[in-house]
Each structure stands twice: as C-alpha cells, then as structure tokens.
Design a protein around this motif. Structure first.
Motif, short mmCIF file in Angstrom:
data_model
loop_
_atom_site.label_atom_id
_atom_site.label_comp_id
_atom_site.label_asym_id
_atom_site.label_seq_id
_atom_site.Cartn_x
_atom_site.Cartn_y
_atom_site.Cartn_z
N PHE A 89 0.82 -1.21 0.00
CA PHE A 89 0.00 0.00 0.00
C PHE A 89 0.86 1.26 0.00
CE2 PHE A 89 -3.89 -2.22 0.90
CZ PHE A 89 -4.91 -1.31 0.62
N ILE A 90 0.33 2.30 -0.66
CA ILE A 90 0.83 3.65 -0.54
C ILE A 90 -0.28 4.46 0.11
CG2 ILE A 90 1.66 5.71 -1.71
CD1 ILE A 90 3.62 3.42 -1.87
N VAL A 91 0.02 5.17 1.18
CA VAL A 91 -0.96 5.99 1.89
C VAL A 91 -0.78 7.45 1.49
CG1 VAL A 91 -1.84 6.73 4.12
CG2 VAL A 91 -1.07 4.37 3.81
N PHE A 92 -1.84 8.06 1.00
CA PHE A 92 -1.85 9.47 0.60
C PHE A 92 -2.57 10.28 1.66
CE2 PHE A 92 -1.09 7.78 -3.62
CZ PHE A 92 -0.42 8.79 -4.28
N SER A 93 -2.13 11.51 1.88
CA SER A 93 -2.84 12.44 2.75
C SER A 93 -2.49 13.86 2.35
CB SER A 93 -2.50 12.20 4.22
OG SER A 93 -1.12 12.41 4.46
N GLY A 94 -3.33 14.81 2.75
CA GLY A 94 -3.09 16.21 2.44
C GLY A 94 -3.90 16.71 1.26
N ALA A 95 -4.06 18.03 1.18
CA ALA A 95 -4.87 18.63 0.12
C ALA A 95 -4.29 18.37 -1.26
CB ALA A 95 -5.00 20.14 0.36
N ALA A 96 -2.95 18.40 -1.38
CA ALA A 96 -2.31 18.16 -2.69
C ALA A 96 -2.59 16.73 -3.16
CB ALA A 96 -0.81 18.41 -2.60
N ALA A 97 -2.58 15.78 -2.23
CA ALA A 97 -2.89 14.39 -2.59
C ALA A 97 -4.34 14.25 -3.02
CB ALA A 97 -2.59 13.47 -1.40
N ASN A 98 -5.25 14.92 -2.32
CA ASN A 98 -6.66 14.90 -2.72
C ASN A 98 -6.82 15.42 -4.14
OD1 ASN A 98 -7.41 13.95 -0.20
ND2 ASN A 98 -7.99 15.97 0.59
N ARG A 99 -6.19 16.55 -4.42
CA ARG A 99 -6.28 17.13 -5.76
C ARG A 99 -5.72 16.17 -6.81
NH1 ARG A 99 -6.26 22.49 -7.74
NH2 ARG A 99 -5.91 23.30 -5.64
N PHE A 100 -4.58 15.53 -6.48
CA PHE A 100 -3.92 14.63 -7.42
C PHE A 100 -4.83 13.44 -7.75
CE2 PHE A 100 -1.02 11.04 -8.31
CZ PHE A 100 -0.32 11.58 -9.38
N ILE A 101 -5.45 12.86 -6.73
CA ILE A 101 -6.32 11.70 -6.95
C ILE A 101 -7.56 12.10 -7.73
CG2 ILE A 101 -7.81 10.02 -5.80
CD1 ILE A 101 -5.65 9.77 -3.65
N PHE A 102 -8.21 13.21 -7.34
CA PHE A 102 -9.42 13.63 -8.02
C PHE A 102 -9.16 14.00 -9.48
CE2 PHE A 102 -11.02 14.98 -3.65
CZ PHE A 102 -11.73 13.80 -3.49
N SER A 103 -7.99 14.54 -9.75
CA SER A 103 -7.67 15.00 -11.11
C SER A 103 -7.26 13.85 -12.02
CB SER A 103 -6.54 16.04 -11.06
OG SER A 103 -6.90 17.15 -10.26
N ASN A 104 -6.83 12.73 -11.45
CA ASN A 104 -6.28 11.64 -12.27
C ASN A 104 -6.94 10.30 -11.99
OD1 ASN A 104 -3.81 13.10 -13.53
ND2 ASN A 104 -3.58 13.53 -11.35
#
Length: 482
Positions: A89-104
């Motif tokens: 697993f890779i764990v993402f957190s933070g606003a930049a990660a949210n933007r990255f996931i939603f955008s891609n």
C-alpha cells in the motif's frame, strides 16, 4: 500447540521463499532496465500481516487519522508505503494528494475494494470495477432526473415527520442512533425500492445492520464472527431483493409500475452499454445504494445531535435559524427546496460535524500504471489508501483543528481540496444533495420539536461500517412548549 508452531513456521518459511523469489526477480528487473524505482519512505511492518492489525485497530477505535499522522510525521512525508490486508500500500494524505487523486482518478487510478467486500458482493467477480462505478453514477443521475428536488424534499419531509411523531413524541427517553437509523433506512426503502410497509422495512433493516457490522471486519467465515454474520445477512437480503425484483418485473409487464418510479425500476428497465443487468448484479447494486444512502447519513445526524446537546449555544443558533425558516413558510406546512436553501448556518454546522468527527476516514484505490508523485514512484498494481481524516485535522489547513467551529465554513470556506467528505470535481458524490436534504429536513423538525440531554455524557464509540455511539446515544427528551 506443537501443530500450531509447525503451522506458523511453515507459513514463515513459505513467505521467506516467496519474498526471496520476488526480491531476486525485482533486482533482476533493475539490472535489466538500469533503473531503480524510488518508493516513498515507510515500513512494511511484520512479515505477511504487515501493519494490518494496527490499521484495523485504528478503524475500530476511530483513530485512523492518528495512524496516518504518526507515520507521516515519522517519515516527514504525506505519502508513505506500508503493507495492509496482504497488499503493498501507498498511503496518501493532504490537500495536494486529494487534488492529485481527483484530477487523475480515471486515468491512473482504479477503485479497489478489500477482499471482505468482494466476497460479500459476488457480482464484483464478473463486473469490471470501472463499469460498476459508471453504472452507479448513471442510475443515481437518472434517479435525480426523475425525482426533482421539490419532490424529494416533500418525501423526506413526510417521512421525517412520521418517524418523529411515531417514535419520538410522547417519549421521555430515546436512543437516538437506532431511531435515526430507522428514519434513513425507511427513506431509502421508499425512494429506491418503493417499499413503505413498516414490517418489511424492519425485517430488511435487521439483516442490513448485520451486513454493515461485518463489511470491513477480518475475513473469518466462522460462526459467531462479524464477517460470518455479514455473509448470512447479505444472503438473506439478496433473497428478499430477488422476490422484490420478481414482483416488480411482473408489475412493469402489466403497466402497474413505472420504469422511472425508483432506482429498482430503472435498473430493471434501462439497459447499460453491456445490456440489461442480471439479477445478482441488480441485488448487489441495490445493497450498495442502500449502504451509500443510509449509514453515513445516519452517523452524521446522530453526531450532529450529540454536538447540539453538548454545545447549547450552537443548538440555540440552529434553532433560531430553523424558526426563521418556519416563520417564512406560513401558511405552508411542508418544507420545499427553497426552505432548505435558507438553512445556511445549519449546513455549516453539519459540515463542521463531518470535519471534526470524520465520518468516513478514507478510501481505497489501485494504481493502473506506474505513477510518479512528489519524486516517488508508485508501482502498477499497488494499492492506495487515501486518508481524509488526517487532512481534516491538520493545522496546515484548519486553524485550531480540534476546536469545533462552524464559522470556518462561512464565505469561501476551507482551502481547496482540504475538506472533501463528498469528493470533488468529476468524483463528486452524486448523492450529495440527497444527503444534504435528508440531514437538514430531519434536523429542522428535531430541533423545532425537542431539546435533548445525553444520559451517558462519556459514551464510547463502536465500529460498524462507520463509528457510532456504543450505546446508541440515549437522551432525555424535552418537548418545546409551543
């Protein structure tokens, strides 16, 4: 005992051989390509189980954001690697990660569900996960197309008042969570299945509660375990839904039901790109819709009422706004869409409840290809856990994050992508407006009719599909004199 140790040693031996072969293959690949992927920092934890036990314990304790923040601090990174549920697993957190996931999301990420979820919903074996998400979005869009906002508000208004009149009025004490659970479940049964019979709704809810308690439990199919009860509950629910589907097909054939009257009719009558859905897929979709439209909404209303009881000044502000809405309605008695739009402070309060309490701590994804993020490589096939709670309790985005303050949602609100309980952009939850109406209409009537006082001020939480008060949040009711 000797057999147990022999079994344990055998497992470790198999794992060591597997890990050695994997490492050799991976190093060989590196030698061939001349490149070594730079994984995010982190630890895979114990052999085989990784950090699964800590992760599951954090879910049950309601401390997933602390599980994430502890490791993010340790590795000085908002992205880190670990091993969960038998997967890398890779764990993402933070606003930049949210933007990255939603955008891609559709480009680089695919939705992924833990093995326990896949076993409880067998249609996932033959329905590609991208098609599954697309179908859900299509049918929710059709639902809102044929049930315009005003019609929905009227239905929610009627069921809210009936539930409060039948189950709350005249009572000195009530358990909030079970009664709110009945309200939200009766509502989804009415809107999604056109079921209004109280006895049938109660029967479905009994099985539904067992299903929710075991969805994210440890996958042990042993009598007495939450997962075993969830399997039996899912089987019982599908059996009931198959009967409902049969009755509906007959009604549609005789023009006694409309193809657009609810979600079930749409799933039966409307083909998708790959044709009409088989009954197993329809049943699983209905179960998923019931979960999406009921459990998180129930938890949000319950915790909203808990915060209102604990902070009388906020209760007074919400009551003031709802009385103003009611005064502007006269002589009309039933709430309409425009009335709901006027409940701005109440909705800010509810948003702060969802931020402060974090109803859903995160979500899962899978990397469809090798992904570059902040100088790290996320290998194809690795799983992603995207943490919501860590971001919502981070002082980088919210000043005094542990302080409950609805005012932070006034004006432009929190920084972009820091608060995403319903997703964002193309991944915005299609049921957001439905949830908002369900919550606000019920709170309108609850605060208009009652004040309440917790009987167990220090009540602990328990984990179902989401966290809920362990004893159901019992309160003493005091009806308003007017």
């Amino acid at each position: 005992m000797e057999l147990f140790f022999f079994f344990l040693i055998s497992l470790l031996l198999v794992y060591s051989i597997y890990f050695g072969i994997w490492t050799l293959a991976y190093k060989t690949k590196e030698n061939v390509t001349g490149m070594r992927p730079s994984l995010p920092p982190g630890s895979f934890g114990w052999p085989i189980i990784g950090e699964t036990l800590q992760f599951i314990a954090a879910h049950y304790e309601g401390t997933v954001d602390k599980f994430v923040s502890k490791r993010a601090t340790k590795y000085s990174s908002k992205v880190f690697k670990t091993s969960l549920l038998g997967e890398n697993f890779i764990v993402f957190s933070g606003a930049a990660a949210n933007r990255f996931i939603f955008s891609n999301d559709n480009k680089w990420f695919a939705r992924w569900r833990p093995p326990s979820v896949q076993k409880l919903f067998p249609s996932m074996k033959f329905v590609p996960i991208e098609h599954d998400a697309a179908k859900a979005k299509k049918f929710m869009s059709l639902f809102f197309k044929f049930n315009e906002a005003q019609k929905l508000v009227a239905s929610i208004d009627s069921i809210s008042r009936n539930q409060l009149k039948n189950n709350w009025e005249g009572k000195d004490k009530v358990q909030v969570h079970p009664l709110v659970n009945m309200y939200t479940f009766a509502l989804v049964c009415h809107l999604f299945l056109s079921i209004n019979d109280t006895e049938k709704v109660s029967k479905l809810l009994y099985h539904f509660n067992h299903l929710n308690e075991g969805i994210l439990s440890i996958q042990l199919s042993i009598p007495g375990t939450p997962f075993y009860r969830a399997i039996k509950a899912a089987e019982a629910l599908r059996k009931e839904i198959y009967l409902i589907i049969k009755e509906r097909r007959e009604a549609l054939a005789k023009n006694l039901a409309s193809p657009t009257q609810d979600v079930l009719s749409q799933m039966i009558a409307v083909p998708f790109d790959d044709g009409f859905m088989p009954e197993l897929e329809i049943a699983d979709k209905i179960l998923a819709f019931l979960i999406g439209g009921q459990d998180t909404t129930t938890a949000t209303i319950t915790f909203a009422m808990k915060y209102l009881a604990e902070m009388p000044h906020l209760y007074n502000e919400v009551l003031k706004e709802q009385r103003e809405v009611r005064a502007l309605m006269k002589p009309r008695e039933v709430l309409c869409w425009e009335d709901v739009q006027k409940m701005r402070y109440t909705w800010n309060f509810v948003n702060e409840v969802m931020r402060h309490r974090t109803i859903i701590p995160g979500a899962f994804r899978e990397a469809k290809t090798d992904i570059n993020y902040e100088g790290y490589v996320i290998p194809k096939g690795w799983k992603i856990y995207w943490s919501v709670g860590f971001t919502q309790h981070n002082s980088e985005y919210f000043s005094e994050p542990e302080k409950f303050n609805p005012i932070r949602f006034e004006g432009s609100g929190p920084p972009p992508y820091s608060y995403v309980p319903f997703g964002a952009g193309p991944l915005m939850c299609p049921g957001k407006e439905y949830a908002r109406m369900t919550i606000l209409v019920f709170l309108h009537y609850a605060v208009k009719m009652f004040k309440w006082e917790p009987i167990l001020p220090n009540e602990k939480l328990k984990f179902k599909l989401v966290h809920v008060p362990a004893e159901g949040f019992p309160v003493r009711l005091s009806p308003h004199q007017n």
